[in-house]
Design an enzyme around this catalytic site. Structure first.
Site, PDB file in Angstrom:
ATOM      1  N   CYS A  71     -53.362  12.148 -18.327  1.00  0.00           N
ATOM      2  CA  CYS A  71     -52.483  12.852 -17.381  1.00  0.00           C
ATOM      3  C   CYS A  71     -51.674  13.930 -18.101  1.00  0.00           C
ATOM      4  O   CYS A  71     -51.563  15.063 -17.624  1.00  0.00           O
ATOM      5  CB  CYS A  71     -51.538  11.866 -16.700  1.00  0.00           C
ATOM      6  SG  CYS A  71     -52.355  10.591 -15.732  1.00  0.00           S
ATOM      7  N   ASP A 664     -35.153  -1.603 -72.037  1.00  0.00           N
ATOM      8  CA  ASP A 664     -34.089  -0.783 -72.613  1.00  0.00           C
ATOM      9  C   ASP A 664     -33.342  -1.675 -73.600  1.00  0.00           C
ATOM     10  O   ASP A 664     -33.330  -2.898 -73.451  1.00  0.00           O
ATOM     11  CB  ASP A 664     -33.164  -0.298 -71.497  1.00  0.00           C
ATOM     12  CG  ASP A 664     -31.977   0.466 -72.040  1.00  0.00           C
ATOM     13  OD1 ASP A 664     -32.192   1.365 -72.861  1.00  0.00           O
ATOM     14  OD2 ASP A 664     -30.841   0.136 -71.658  1.00  0.00           O
TER      15      ASP A 664
END
Length: 1006
Positions: A71, A664
């Protein structure tokens, strides 16, 4: 356009029993632009003016009658066919069209007529007011989604949501029945999102969003329409209220308010005061609402199951038990009209089960097919309907012809009963997968004791308030044995607090004045006064809950396999069922097998149909769809209970493949509590002046070594001052000795530089001094080398272009660092250390923890490059860090692991967050990931094996040799229990225990 005070009006926001009121000229959520062109033009208030200057005009048209994408395409095609229309965009769900056209060629009526000629109704909408302010950014809303049964349903809902105009992102979780949608409130509202989900065939309701200026309140005392109007009148006249909606059914009040004028508690107090205490309000906790909805779903499923069982049991008795009881069987064989009494009873009972209790399967199947997808409901509806229709046909055929074929009413009823039993057990099991969140939510106390103060700040009393109404700055009384209600700091008293439920640290922590406390922790013996600093979603506990929720919503990459299988599963099963029917029916008609195989009074059609139905109902896509998300849910919850927060299923999947773990050094392998061990001055400068000079330079730095230097110097200055005064003023001694600093600059990986007394001072490593042209004498170099070889960091100080001294700073290793490194090696993971420190110090530290591979003198950006160098060959790399300088590396790693005691930026960049500052949890994170994915693989093997084995048996492949035949109701029972077994398999992860290092290291403890 937004209404003003002059045109105040009531507007409906939901069902007819609720009302909303818009107050003021503020921009509200339901005032929004609705399609893609609004997005394009919304950033400029003068868009329409710009169009007019360019000779173009833009209008919006309401289009009625559109039902599907075809549509909307039809409307767009009709509009674009008009000469003069530049662009046309149609929003199907909003039933609107946006048209840009040349007014010299096309009129508004031409646009309207073109739409009407296409077969739809059209109405030109008035131009919006563009002078209003706009909300900033998008909102993240959570929605409950009911009716999902398998991965195909999840794919369907996600596909629908992501296609909505204004929705940026949508994630749907099957185990929790939750959807998380990021959307632009200018374009689409939460009500439209709910409608879209419901239009797709699922139940939906809104839970919460990221809006900070909205609150949901439960109201007690509204007993009549007059009370409701009184409440609305109070809110209309309350300054700062933007919008509200009150539901007369649920007695819930949604309020949108201006946070600069009103706070949540001020809002509640004002309503109670204006109503003279007639109305009592309490804040609706969204997590509690979710739990109640889960319980409601479980009780509803139990009600359906028991109803089906109650009706199916007589059918089972009539089929299998009554033939052995002559008296009862004679009553059932008694003819009543065209049918026997037993046939009438079967038909009536099964019809109720099939179309009343089993209605949910038809509705869900219809919705799925309407959306172009298939799911388990399609299989159940197909199988039960085939059995029911055939049985009714056999009855009617027997009444007409006198040839009575066997009926299979019990197949339909018992199949639905077993499926509902499976669904009920599944909801119970899925509920247990989210126990971790429920336990975290329960940590927060429901109420808090607020200390009431007068204008002078003196305590004048206390009052009990809802914990969700606490505001920043409130001072709260925490009694011994009670829970701390929110995050804050102690302003009076001292006590030990148990933080194990949040951090996992078992030892109680001493809390004194200025100590930080976490909401949800338990105060032991002392009385505390705590000032609230963080409330709501900003608290540690709320962030943990949010992390766990986000992780449970995310999908692991392995889930894509299940999603793909789910998309083709049902069509494949239906095709196999049809082939089974044709194979048995045709071969029977051709005499390929003996008629002795047929049931009594049966025929080849019935014989083939029963095999076909068994194939349809025994196949189970649910088990595949639940294999991954349930395991991920349990694992994230278990991780949270062990102090390991996992941010998503993808991180969980990557962690189990980790080959390298990069550490680290400072704050990760070491304690991050550096201490000054050595001070050496190489000039005639006084030691105190030397320290004062360094501390003044380092006072503006956030580096751990800088803090250690300042702390050491502070103590030195304090004790020096103590020698000169019998009554030293500690405050002045610690605050007046720093020098004024100008042009401060922190140089990453080097140190700091600034101006003191008009002269430059440099504090840092060798590189900082040599880059500034300062020569390092041999005796100083030897002193620094000696420090570095003893795992200490040498910090050089130059003042007015002359090297004046060196400080030695040591950061002791964490006690568990060495055994964790050894444990990782035993697990087949290679540890690596990366640091910005010099090579000698790095080697000394690495030697202590037995790490062979190190990278030293690496800048923060260089850490990310180190990680990429390991990733080049496809290796999976994890990074463990804690500081701001680690965040690029955490983001670059495949798995970023942030120590919980680290910075917020590092935690934000990581995939895993370790709540405790303990490296042993790195092993826990990897081990939990490996065990989780072993469980997921086991789930997939079970789910696939179940279907691979059960479908051939149901199809009768082995019947010619073994005469094994599964009645459809037995097949349905197998299908129902298969998904339950997968969920229960995932629940076994709740028994997970952290690995013992003694076990990993193969240490025998005598």
């Amino acid at each position: 356009m937004a209404p003003t005070l002059k045109d105040l009006q009531l507007t409906g926001i939901g069902d007819r029993d609720s009302t909303a009121i818009d107050v003021g000229d503020d921009n509200l959520e339901d005032v929004r632009l609705l399609d893609s062109y609004d997005d394009a033009y919304a950033s400029d208030n003068n868009n329409n003016k710009g169009l007019e200057e360019g000779g173009m005009k833009r209008i919006q048209v309401k289009v009625t009658g559109m039902t599907c994408a075809a549509c909307s395409n039809s409307v767009e095609g009709a509009l674009m066919s008009l000469n003069g229309v530049v662009t046309a965009s149609v929003a199907l769900l909003q039933h609107k069209a946006d048209v840009v056209f040349d007014p010299n060629l096309v009129k508004e009526d031409d646009v309207k007529n073109a739409i009407e000629d296409a077969g739809f109704e059209a109405e030109i909408l008035k131009e919006k007011n563009t002078n209003r302010s706009k909300p900033q950014g998008t909102l993240v809303g959570q929605f409950t989604i009911g009716g999902m049964t398998c991965a195909a349903c999840v794919n369907s809902v996600e596909g629908i949501l992501t296609k909505l105009n204004g929705v940026k992102r949508a994630i749907v979780a099957l185990p929790t029945s939750l959807g998380e949608v990021e959307y632009d409130p200018l374009i689409i509202s939460k009500e439209e999102i709910v409608s879209a989900i419901e239009d797709a065939g699922f139940d939906a309701s809104f839970i919460q969003s990221s809006e900070q200026d909205k609150i949901i309140l439960g109201v007690v005392g509204v007993l009549s329409e007059l009370d409701a109007q009184t409440l609305e009148s109070i809110l209309c006249n309350l300054k700062g209220v933007k919008q509200f909606g009150f539901s007369r059914i649920s007695k819930e009040l949604d309020v949108l308010f201006d946070t600069e004028i009103l706070g949540p508690r001020s809002l509640v107090d004002a309503i109670v005061r204006e109503s003279s205490g007639r109305f009592q309000l309490h804040v609706k906790n969204p997590f509690t609402r979710m739990v109640s909805q889960d319980e409601e779903e479980s009780s509803n499923m139990y009600r359906l199951f028991t109803s089906s069982l109650f009706l199916s049991f007589p059918i089972f008795l009539m089929r299998f038990i009554c033939p052995h009881i002559p008296l009862l069987y004679a009553l059932l064989l008694k003819r009543c009209g065209p049918f026997q009494m037993g046939d009438w009873l079967n038909w009536i009972l099964v019809t109720i089960v099939q179309f009343v209790i089993g209605k949910r399967f038809y509705i869900a199947a219809f919705r799925a097919l309407r959306n172009g997808s298939t799911n388990m409901d399609v299989l159940v509806a197909l199988g039960t309907t085939a059995s029911y229709v055939y049985s009714v046909y056999a009855l009617l055929y027997g009444a007409i012809t006198g040839f009575w074929s066997p009926t299979y009413f019990e197949t339909s009823a018992m199949l639905i009963t077993f499926v509902l039993l499976g669904k009920y057990l599944e909801t119970l099991a899925k509920g247990k997968t989210s126990d971790a969140i429920k336990k975290l939510v329960e940590l927060v106390p429901a109420t808090a004791l607020l200390l009431v103060k007068d204008k002078g700040g003196k305590n004048v009393g206390e009052r009990e308030i809802d914990a969700l109404l606490i505001q920043p700055g409130d001072v709260l009384k925490v009694l011994p044995g009670t829970k701390v209600p929110v995050d804050g700091y102690v302003v009076w008293g001292s006590s030990y607090v148990n933080e194990s439920m949040v951090t996992g640290e078992s030892a109680p922590v001493l809390k004194e004045v200025d100590s930080l406390v976490i909401g949800g922790t338990i105060n032991f013996h002392g009385l505390l006064h705590v000032q609230a600093t963080k409330i709501g979603s900003d608290t540690v506990l709320s962030q943990i809950i949010s992390l766990v929720e986000t992780a449970q919503m995310s999908k692991a990459p392995i889930q894509k396999f299940a999603d793909y299988v789910a998309s083709i599963f049902v069509p494949t099963v239906v095709a196999l069922s049809f082939i089974t029917f044709l194979g048995w029916f045709i071969s029977g008609s051709l005499g390929a097998y003996s008629d002795d195989w047929l049931p009594e009074n049966g025929n080849h059609f019935v014989f083939a149909l029963m095999f076909s139905i068994s194939v349809v109902v025994i196949a189970c896509p649910c088990a595949l769809g639940l294999a991954t998300p349930t395991a991920v849910m349990v694992a994230t919850g278990v991780g949270a209970n062990n102090g390991v927060l996992i941010k998503g299923g993808d991180a969980l999947e990557r962690a189990q493949k980790v080959q390298y773990v990069i550490f680290d050094k400072t704050g990760t392998l070491t304690q991050g509590k550096a201490t000054v061990t050595t001070v050496k001055v190489f000039t005639e400068m006084d030691r105190g002046d030397f320290l004062r000079l360094i501390a003044s330079a380092e006072a503006s730095s956030e580096h751990p070594l800088a803090k250690a230097i300042v702390e050491y110097t502070r103590h030195f200055q304090f004790f020096e001052a103590s020698k000169d005064s019998q009554h030293p003023n500690e405050g002045s001694a610690m605050s007046e000795w720093l020098l004024d600093v100008l042009d401060f600059q922190a140089i990453p990986g080097r140190g700091v530089q600034c101006q003191i007394n008009g002269k430059q001072i440099l504090v840092g490593n060798r590189s900082l001094l040599t880059e500034n042209g300062i020569e390092i004498p041999t005796n100083v170099e030897n002193f620094v080398v000696d420090l570095e070889e003893n795992a200490k960091t040498g910090i050089l100080v130059a003042y007015d272009s002359e090297l004046i001294g060196v400080m030695g700073v040591a950061d002791p290793l964490k006690r568990e660092a060495a055994v964790v490194v050894e444990g990782l090696k035993k697990m087949g993971v290679r540890p690596i250390m990366v640091t910005g420190d010099n090579w000698r110090t790095a080697r000394a530290v690495a030697k202590e923890v037995d790490i062979q591979d190190i990278r030293a003198e690496v800048m923060p950006a260089g850490k990310a490059e180190v990680i990429r160098s390991f990733q080049k060959d496809g290796s999976i790399v994890a990074m463990v860090g804690d500081g701001i300088n680690d965040s690029p590396a955490l983001a670059a790693a495949d798995v970023g692991i942030a120590i919980g005691a680290g910075t917020d930026i590092a935690i934000e960049a990581a995939d895993y967050v370790l709540m405790k500052n303990n490296l042993e949890d790195v092993i826990t994170a990897i081990d939990l990931s490996r065990k989780t994915f072993s469980r997921i693989r086991l789930n997939y093997v079970f789910a696939m094996a179940y279907n691979v084995i059960s479908i051939p048996i149901a199809a009768g492949v082995f019947f010619p040799w073994l005469h094994i035949k599964l009645p459809p109701w037995v097949a349905g029972a197998c299908m129902a229990l298969s998904s339950v077994s997968v969920v229960c398999s995932s629940l076994l992860l709740r028994r997970y225990r952290k690995p013992r290092l003694t076990t990993i290291l193969e240490i025998t403890v005598e």
